[in-house]
Design a protein around this motif. Sequence first.
Motif, short mmCIF file in Angstrom:
data_model
loop_
_atom_site.label_atom_id
_atom_site.label_comp_id
_atom_site.label_asym_id
_atom_site.label_seq_id
_atom_site.Cartn_x
_atom_site.Cartn_y
_atom_site.Cartn_z
N ILE A 53 43.89 47.81 27.48
CA ILE A 53 42.93 47.08 28.55
C ILE A 53 43.23 46.25 28.42
CG2 ILE A 53 40.57 47.21 29.74
CD1 ILE A 53 42.49 49.92 30.30
N TYR A 54 42.76 45.31 29.81
CA TYR A 54 43.19 43.61 29.05
C TYR A 54 41.74 43.61 30.85
CZ TYR A 54 46.71 43.54 25.90
OH TYR A 54 47.88 43.66 24.79
N PRO A 55 41.61 41.82 30.92
CA PRO A 55 40.82 42.00 31.77
C PRO A 55 42.44 41.34 33.50
CG PRO A 55 40.57 40.05 30.11
CD PRO A 55 41.82 41.09 29.79
N GLY A 56 41.39 42.39 34.43
CA GLY A 56 41.74 42.32 35.42
C GLY A 56 41.24 40.59 36.64
N GLU A 57 41.93 41.01 37.73
CA GLU A 57 41.85 39.01 38.76
C GLU A 57 40.73 39.13 38.80
OE1 GLU A 57 42.30 41.75 42.69
OE2 GLU A 57 44.46 41.50 41.94
N PHE A 103 49.72 47.04 35.63
CA PHE A 103 49.23 47.28 37.06
C PHE A 103 47.56 46.26 36.71
CE2 PHE A 103 49.07 51.08 35.65
CZ PHE A 103 48.43 51.89 36.25
N GLN A 104 46.51 46.33 38.07
CA GLN A 104 45.25 46.29 38.03
C GLN A 104 45.12 47.22 38.22
OE1 GLN A 104 43.61 43.96 38.09
NE2 GLN A 104 45.47 42.05 37.31
N LEU A 105 43.65 47.78 38.47
CA LEU A 105 43.22 49.17 38.29
C LEU A 105 41.32 48.77 38.48
CD1 LEU A 105 43.11 52.03 38.77
CD2 LEU A 105 42.06 52.44 36.79
N ASP A 106 41.12 48.84 40.20
CA ASP A 106 39.34 48.25 40.53
C ASP A 106 38.49 49.85 39.74
OD1 ASP A 106 36.81 49.11 42.24
OD2 ASP A 106 37.70 47.10 43.35
#
Length: 139
Positions: free
Chosen positions: A98-102, A119-122
């Motif tokens: 896990i890394y920071p998202g947008e 990929f990004q996940l909400d």
Amino acid sequence: MPHNKSFRIYRIYQDSLLLINHIFHCFLDAFHDYTEYFSLPLFKEADFLIPVKDNSMAPHYKGGDIIACKTLSCKSLFFQWNKVYLLLTPQGALIKRIYPGEDEQHVMLVSDNTDYPPFQLDHSLISNVALVLGSLSVE
């Protein structure tokens, strides 16, 4: 085999649906659909063990490895960046770094195997979370 108090007994679940339906719903102690018990002093904090199904996290966690996981509360969830988590989503269980998202509503999910793109996940799509503490592997 005599029970050693410093060891903990873990259940290995063969199917992530069992994990979704039972472990994260506080039935861990009452649930009996497990395959084996293991005593593992290295994973004192683990709540359960589950096999890895694919190679998206290889070479660190490969298909067939068994990961030890500690369940976390979604209410006060704080992700430690670059740690590996098991996430339950509408598409099933995911094991990812896990890394920071947008933005504040998203996290970036990254596989160790570069054949699998990040990929990004909400956050709203994450129903349950467990921190991966380590694994058992067989050559």
